[in-house]
Write an enzyme that holds these catalytic residues in place. Structure first.
Site, mmCIF file in Angstrom:
data_model
loop_
_atom_site.group_PDB
_atom_site.id
_atom_site.type_symbol
_atom_site.label_atom_id
_atom_site.label_comp_id
_atom_site.label_asym_id
_atom_site.label_seq_id
_atom_site.Cartn_x
_atom_site.Cartn_y
_atom_site.Cartn_z
ATOM 1 N N GLN A 83 27.043 161.473 73.337
ATOM 2 C CA GLN A 83 26.259 161.213 71.722
ATOM 3 C C GLN A 83 25.616 162.759 71.456
ATOM 4 O O GLN A 83 25.020 162.850 70.339
ATOM 5 C CB GLN A 83 25.398 160.303 72.024
ATOM 6 C CG GLN A 83 25.662 158.785 72.125
ATOM 7 C CD GLN A 83 26.684 158.242 70.791
ATOM 8 O OE1 GLN A 83 26.705 158.836 69.773
ATOM 9 N NE2 GLN A 83 27.529 157.422 70.758
ATOM 10 N N ASP B 134 25.268 162.199 80.754
ATOM 11 C CA ASP B 134 26.153 161.445 79.784
ATOM 12 C C ASP B 134 25.931 162.093 78.409
ATOM 13 O O ASP B 134 24.946 161.824 78.022
ATOM 14 C CB ASP B 134 25.753 160.060 79.882
ATOM 15 C CG ASP B 134 26.736 159.284 78.621
ATOM 16 O OD1 ASP B 134 27.397 159.955 77.889
ATOM 17 O OD2 ASP B 134 26.324 158.066 78.504
ATOM 18 N N HIS C 284 23.940 153.736 78.605
ATOM 19 C CA HIS C 284 25.443 152.812 77.988
ATOM 20 C C HIS C 284 25.765 152.373 79.317
ATOM 21 O O HIS C 284 25.659 152.838 80.341
ATOM 22 C CB HIS C 284 26.158 153.993 77.585
ATOM 23 C CG HIS C 284 27.762 153.430 76.854
ATOM 24 N ND1 HIS C 284 28.446 153.093 77.700
ATOM 25 C CD2 HIS C 284 28.070 153.180 75.685
ATOM 26 C CE1 HIS C 284 29.681 152.501 76.983
ATOM 27 N NE2 HIS C 284 29.184 152.673 75.704
ATOM 28 N N CYS D 15 27.028 148.187 74.085
ATOM 29 C CA CYS D 15 27.213 148.657 75.739
ATOM 30 C C CYS D 15 26.063 149.051 76.104
ATOM 31 O O CYS D 15 25.846 150.139 77.035
ATOM 32 C CB CYS D 15 28.566 149.686 75.696
ATOM 33 S SG CYS D 15 30.179 149.212 75.337
ATOM 34 N N LYS E 175 34.746 161.395 69.988
ATOM 35 C CA LYS E 175 33.441 161.143 69.306
ATOM 36 C C LYS E 175 32.885 162.596 68.757
ATOM 37 O O LYS E 175 32.052 162.738 68.062
ATOM 38 C CB LYS E 175 32.273 160.845 70.209
ATOM 39 C CG LYS E 175 32.297 159.379 70.948
ATOM 40 C CD LYS E 175 31.176 159.008 71.797
ATOM 41 C CE LYS E 175 31.390 157.782 72.232
ATOM 42 N NZ LYS E 175 31.479 156.519 71.365
#
Length: 411
Positions: free
Chosen positions: A202, A199, A122, A365, A225
């Site tokens: 997700q 990261d 991302h 993104c 999220k």
């Protein structure tokens, strides 16, 4: 086994019509909806406990501080950090990654050093490292992707060298829907004296995450999220690294003593949290963690796997439709990026919206990844715990109707 029909009753926003059709919300990779327990927690704080934290001694301030720090402990337990001092509240994943790049990056990286990321990152996990490399005269390197959409471990072994200081990787791709082997990458990075930044935007909402088992040095994720509010996120960091780092922002809350010409900082985690924090957001994130924990992250992960096993083969059967990432449902999360031949994904998404189906369209993104895939954009459907097989059927029906309309001009 998750009862998605029962769970969705707790999400008021899902019960509406869009373009005279019942809403099917499949944009969960962008942001998830909020259960009533989280909405009620936000309202309760503002109606009963609204006060600043840490510095007040009156009853409201003490209640707000207690709830705020209890939320931090919930975060710690949720990702299995060793101590609450290792969990910092931020605005979200983007802020968390920027803090690491600016504070730890400026401390650890020098001219000639290397920073390694992958083509599937991302923008939030690309641009901070571009800026760090530019500031320090370092080299930014990319791990390649296999033909079927997985992170190429052999490429990782070639790119990560003794010059590498930072490896930063998405735990789960927001386009390809793959789960990356972050524990293996941590071992590889550490063998070369580098740190691993993950990261987790997700991943944390969709599966159990244990930062100690991964042996991540830093791990970032966002509240919005994972059924929490916007504007709140988390940066996990190992204490020995956070202790070395300087704050990125300065002001109230994070200070110990302020003199005329110098100041000293509070201990962890507060030395990084300058100014009035997002108190309501943190407390509501704690409520979201309670909500997800009660359902069970392993159960959520299994539910999404069942949905993908149901819908992915149906997508692959549609002539002229391309799905990006692994074609085997066993290796695909609930993120499904696709394109219809001859149709711009924005047109696809607009047509699906006319059928009440909300998906994302664009570069997500992740422009370097889409360039790597040789496509300008994709449509993306992403599933979560409140989605059902009926939602998956509506997606398929809407895609087929869209295809029919653009081919023959009628539905």
């Amino acid at each position: 086994m998750i009862n998605a029909d029962k769970i969705r009753q707790q999400f008021p926003i899902l019960f509406q019509e869009v373009n005279d059709e019942p809403l099917v919300y499949l944009d969960n990779a962008a942001t998830t909806q909020k259960p009533k327990a989280v909405l009620d927690k936000l309202t309760y704080y503002y109606e009963h406990d609204n006060a600043n934290v840490h510095r007040g001694v009156h009853t409201l301030a003490e209640r707000a501080t207690k709830d705020y720090e209890e939320a931090r402990e919930k975060v710690r337990a949720f990702i299995n950090a060793k101590e609450t001092a290792e969990t910092l509240f931020t605005r979200g994943t983007t802020t968390s990654l920027n803090w690491v790049a600016k504070s730890y990056g400026d401390l650890a990286v020098e001219a000639g050093d290397e920073i390694v990321i992958s083509y599937m990152e991302h923008h939030s996990n690309i641009i901070p490292w571009q800026q760090l490399a530019e500031r320090k005269g370092a080299t930014l390197k990319y791990i390649e992707i296999t033909a079927d959409g997985f992170l190429d471990i052999e490429s990782a072994k070639q790119q990560i060298t003794d010059k590498t200081k930072i490896v930063s990787i998405a735990h789960v791709s927001n386009v390809l829907g793959v789960i990356n082997p972050v524990a293996e990458l941590a071992e590889l990075a550490h063998s070369h004296g580098a740190v691993l930044v993950v990261d987790g935007a997700q991943a944390v909402p969709h599966m159990p995450v244990d930062v100690q088992a991964i042996n991540a040095d830093f791990y970032a994720f966002s509240g919005h999220k994972m059924c929490g509010p916007t504007g709140i996120g988390v940066l996990y960091g190992k204490r020995e690294l956070l202790d070395q780092m300087e704050p990125v922002e300065f002001g109230g809350e994070m200070i110990d003593f302020v003199n005329l010409y110098d100041s000293t900082w509070k201990e962890l985690p507060w030395k990084f949290e300058a100014g009035t924090p997002n108190i309501a957001g943190a407390i509501a994130l704690g409520a979201a963690i309670d909500f997800l924990t009660e359902i069970g992250l392993e159960e959520i992960h299994q539910h999404e796997a069942e949905l993908v096993a149901y819908v992915l083969p149906k997508l692959l059967e549609i002539e002229g439709l391309t799905v990006y990432g692994p074609q085997d449902p066993a290796h695909h999360t609930g993120v499904l990026a696709f394109n219809l031949d001859g149709l711009h994904p924005h047109d696809t998404a607009t047509a699906l919206d006319m059928e009440g189906v909300a998906v994302r369209a664009g570069h997500h993104c992740a422009q370097p990844l889409l360039k790597y895939l040789n496509v300008p954009a994709t449509a993306r459907a992403s599933f979560y715990l409140y989605n059902t097989k009926a939602d998956a059927d509506r997606l398929i029906e809407a895609i087929l109707a869209t295809k029919e309309f653009f081919q023959h001009g009628s539905i």
